[in-house]
Enzyme design. Structure first.
Site, mmCIF file in Angstrom:
data_model
loop_
_atom_site.group_PDB
_atom_site.id
_atom_site.type_symbol
_atom_site.label_atom_id
_atom_site.label_comp_id
_atom_site.label_asym_id
_atom_site.label_seq_id
_atom_site.Cartn_x
_atom_site.Cartn_y
_atom_site.Cartn_z
ATOM 1 N N GLU A 187 5.599 16.246 -3.293
ATOM 2 C CA GLU A 187 4.349 15.486 -3.284
ATOM 3 C C GLU A 187 4.654 14.086 -3.822
ATOM 4 O O GLU A 187 5.258 13.948 -4.883
ATOM 5 C CB GLU A 187 3.329 16.198 -4.174
ATOM 6 C CG GLU A 187 2.013 15.473 -4.338
ATOM 7 C CD GLU A 187 1.076 16.191 -5.313
ATOM 8 O OE1 GLU A 187 0.063 15.581 -5.672
ATOM 9 O OE2 GLU A 187 1.366 17.337 -5.743
ATOM 10 N N HIS A 242 -6.911 15.572 -3.978
ATOM 11 C CA HIS A 242 -7.926 16.001 -4.936
ATOM 12 C C HIS A 242 -9.025 16.844 -4.311
ATOM 13 O O HIS A 242 -9.921 17.287 -5.021
ATOM 14 C CB HIS A 242 -8.562 14.765 -5.596
ATOM 15 C CG HIS A 242 -7.615 13.631 -5.745
ATOM 16 N ND1 HIS A 242 -6.539 13.661 -6.622
ATOM 17 C CD2 HIS A 242 -7.521 12.446 -5.091
ATOM 18 C CE1 HIS A 242 -5.861 12.530 -6.516
ATOM 19 N NE2 HIS A 242 -6.438 11.778 -5.592
ATOM 20 N N ARG A 289 -4.981 6.440 -13.718
ATOM 21 C CA ARG A 289 -6.160 6.090 -12.931
ATOM 22 C C ARG A 289 -7.345 6.971 -13.313
ATOM 23 O O ARG A 289 -7.316 7.648 -14.327
ATOM 24 C CB ARG A 289 -5.809 6.189 -11.450
ATOM 25 C CG ARG A 289 -4.614 5.266 -11.137
ATOM 26 C CD ARG A 289 -4.366 5.026 -9.709
ATOM 27 N NE ARG A 289 -5.534 4.449 -9.067
ATOM 28 C CZ ARG A 289 -5.708 4.466 -7.755
ATOM 29 N NH1 ARG A 289 -4.798 5.014 -6.973
ATOM 30 N NH2 ARG A 289 -6.784 3.937 -7.212
ATOM 31 N N ARG A 310 -4.850 -2.727 1.678
ATOM 32 C CA ARG A 310 -5.716 -1.970 0.776
ATOM 33 C C ARG A 310 -5.224 -2.057 -0.666
ATOM 34 O O ARG A 310 -4.101 -1.669 -0.972
ATOM 35 C CB ARG A 310 -5.715 -0.511 1.220
ATOM 36 C CG ARG A 310 -6.495 0.388 0.320
ATOM 37 C CD ARG A 310 -6.339 1.839 0.737
ATOM 38 N NE ARG A 310 -7.032 2.672 -0.213
ATOM 39 C CZ ARG A 310 -6.606 3.859 -0.598
ATOM 40 N NH1 ARG A 310 -5.500 4.350 -0.094
ATOM 41 N NH2 ARG A 310 -7.292 4.550 -1.475
ATOM 42 N N TYR A 339 -1.266 -0.385 -4.724
ATOM 43 C CA TYR A 339 -0.370 0.230 -3.739
ATOM 44 C C TYR A 339 0.750 -0.684 -3.243
ATOM 45 O O TYR A 339 1.593 -0.247 -2.470
ATOM 46 C CB TYR A 339 -1.191 0.734 -2.548
ATOM 47 C CG TYR A 339 -2.248 1.719 -2.967
ATOM 48 C CD1 TYR A 339 -1.902 2.985 -3.416
ATOM 49 C CD2 TYR A 339 -3.599 1.385 -2.925
ATOM 50 C CE1 TYR A 339 -2.867 3.899 -3.807
ATOM 51 C CE2 TYR A 339 -4.568 2.291 -3.310
ATOM 52 C CZ TYR A 339 -4.204 3.540 -3.751
ATOM 53 O OH TYR A 339 -5.160 4.437 -4.141
ATOM 54 N N ASP A 383 -3.538 25.487 1.686
ATOM 55 C CA ASP A 383 -3.366 26.775 2.362
ATOM 56 C C ASP A 383 -2.430 26.659 3.559
ATOM 57 O O ASP A 383 -1.622 27.559 3.810
ATOM 58 C CB ASP A 383 -4.714 27.336 2.799
ATOM 59 C CG ASP A 383 -5.563 27.829 1.630
ATOM 60 O OD1 ASP A 383 -5.040 27.948 0.501
ATOM 61 O OD2 ASP A 383 -6.761 28.099 1.860
ATOM 62 N N ASN A 390 2.463 12.676 1.167
ATOM 63 C CA ASN A 390 1.526 11.910 0.353
ATOM 64 C C ASN A 390 0.152 12.261 0.896
ATOM 65 O O ASN A 390 -0.295 11.681 1.885
ATOM 66 C CB ASN A 390 1.786 10.406 0.447
ATOM 67 C CG ASN A 390 0.862 9.617 -0.458
ATOM 68 O OD1 ASN A 390 -0.186 10.108 -0.866
ATOM 69 N ND2 ASN A 390 1.243 8.393 -0.758
ATOM 70 N N ALA A 421 -6.038 10.789 -0.628
ATOM 71 C CA ALA A 421 -7.285 11.304 -1.194
ATOM 72 C C ALA A 421 -7.433 12.812 -1.029
ATOM 73 O O ALA A 421 -8.118 13.457 -1.830
ATOM 74 C CB ALA A 421 -8.476 10.592 -0.563
ATOM 75 N N ARG A 465 -8.540 11.557 -9.986
ATOM 76 C CA ARG A 465 -7.257 11.403 -9.286
ATOM 77 C C ARG A 465 -6.128 12.176 -9.978
ATOM 78 O O ARG A 465 -5.039 12.292 -9.446
ATOM 79 C CB ARG A 465 -6.876 9.934 -9.186
ATOM 80 C CG ARG A 465 -7.800 9.132 -8.297
ATOM 81 C CD ARG A 465 -7.252 7.754 -8.039
ATOM 82 N NE ARG A 465 -8.243 6.884 -7.477
ATOM 83 C CZ ARG A 465 -8.538 6.790 -6.184
ATOM 84 N NH1 ARG A 465 -7.904 7.526 -5.305
ATOM 85 N NH2 ARG A 465 -9.466 5.961 -5.765
ATOM 86 N N PRO A 494 -4.934 10.113 4.488
ATOM 87 C CA PRO A 494 -5.918 9.105 4.877
ATOM 88 C C PRO A 494 -5.757 7.780 4.151
ATOM 89 O O PRO A 494 -5.392 7.731 2.980
ATOM 90 C CB PRO A 494 -7.256 9.759 4.515
ATOM 91 C CG PRO A 494 -6.932 10.779 3.498
ATOM 92 C CD PRO A 494 -5.551 11.262 3.821
ATOM 93 N N ASN A 495 -6.006 6.735 4.903
ATOM 94 C CA ASN A 495 -6.028 5.344 4.446
ATOM 95 C C ASN A 495 -4.650 4.758 4.152
ATOM 96 O O ASN A 495 -4.545 3.572 3.867
ATOM 97 C CB ASN A 495 -6.941 5.174 3.218
ATOM 98 C CG ASN A 495 -8.364 5.528 3.544
ATOM 99 O OD1 ASN A 495 -8.906 5.089 4.545
ATOM 100 N ND2 ASN A 495 -8.972 6.361 2.714
ATOM 101 N N HIS A 540 3.149 10.038 -4.578
ATOM 102 C CA HIS A 540 2.032 9.098 -4.730
ATOM 103 C C HIS A 540 2.597 7.735 -5.103
ATOM 104 O O HIS A 540 3.468 7.647 -5.980
ATOM 105 C CB HIS A 540 1.047 9.571 -5.794
ATOM 106 C CG HIS A 540 0.449 10.891 -5.475
ATOM 107 N ND1 HIS A 540 -0.524 11.033 -4.527
ATOM 108 C CD2 HIS A 540 0.739 12.133 -5.936
ATOM 109 C CE1 HIS A 540 -0.838 12.312 -4.428
ATOM 110 N NE2 HIS A 540 -0.080 13.007 -5.266
ATOM 111 N N LEU A 541 2.121 6.706 -4.461
ATOM 112 C CA LEU A 541 2.581 5.355 -4.754
ATOM 113 C C LEU A 541 2.181 4.909 -6.157
ATOM 114 O O LEU A 541 2.984 4.343 -6.892
ATOM 115 C CB LEU A 541 2.019 4.375 -3.718
ATOM 116 C CG LEU A 541 2.542 4.545 -2.294
ATOM 117 C CD1 LEU A 541 1.625 3.871 -1.299
ATOM 118 C CD2 LEU A 541 3.945 3.997 -2.190
ATOM 119 N N SER A 542 0.941 5.160 -6.501
ATOM 120 C CA SER A 542 0.455 4.742 -7.820
ATOM 121 C C SER A 542 0.647 5.879 -8.827
ATOM 122 O O SER A 542 0.832 7.036 -8.444
ATOM 123 C CB SER A 542 -1.030 4.362 -7.745
ATOM 124 O OG SER A 542 -1.825 5.501 -7.443
#
Length: 146
Positions: free
Chosen positions: A98, A80, A107, A17, A22, A87, A74, A77, A111, A9-10, A100-102
């Site tokens: 996995e 978490h 953070r 954003r 990001y 599953d 990725n 959100a 997170r 998402p996002n 993550h950009l940041s």
């Protein structure tokens, strides 16, 4: 299809954003680059972005039937919060990285908890869009070795 690239998402809002977190690249910019690199390596790749947990789960379930060899995810959100995505991945048995950009460890504390890291082939965090290249290289190596 060899590789499934999933964006949570996002991430469709990249470039707009929180650019300080990001970056300025859009998701389309990142995905286009990764697709080109995968093609250069002789592999096929499909991307799916979804703001819905159900949409991502359905895509993960379908990946097993499609014979996907590796996933790059990725979860954004959902990292978490989503035991359901965890599953779904476990149900497929497909190896994944996995991304993550940041740097999630620089953070907020919430997170820093991931429902995926302990089952991932690897975790890449904090390298911006370059993290996707690292994940793709891991996928290429894994596919060629297996």
């Amino acid at each position: 299809m060899d590789i499934l690239l999933l964006s949570g998402p996002n991430l469709n809002m990249l470039g707009v954003r929180e650019p300080d977190q990001y970056g300025m690249q859009t998701l389309d910019d990142i995905v286009s680059h990764i697709i080109a690199l995968a093609i250069d390596a002789g592999l096929s790749i499909e991307h799916h972005q979804d703001n819905s947990e159900a949409g991502l789960i359905n895509k993960i379930h379908a990946a097993r039937e499609q014979g996907i060899k590796y996933m790059i995810i990725n979860p954004a959100a959902f990292t978490h919060t989503s035991i359901a995505l965890r599953d779904a991945i476990l149900a497929t048995g497909i190896t994944f990285t996995e991304v993550h950009l940041s740097n999630v460890y620089k953070r907020e504390a919430f997170r820093q908890q991931s429902y995926f890291s302990d089952i991932a082939h690897g975790v890449i965090s904090g390298f911006g869009a370059q993290g996707y290249e690292f994940a793709l290289n891991a996928a290429i190596k894994h596919i060629k070795e297996h």
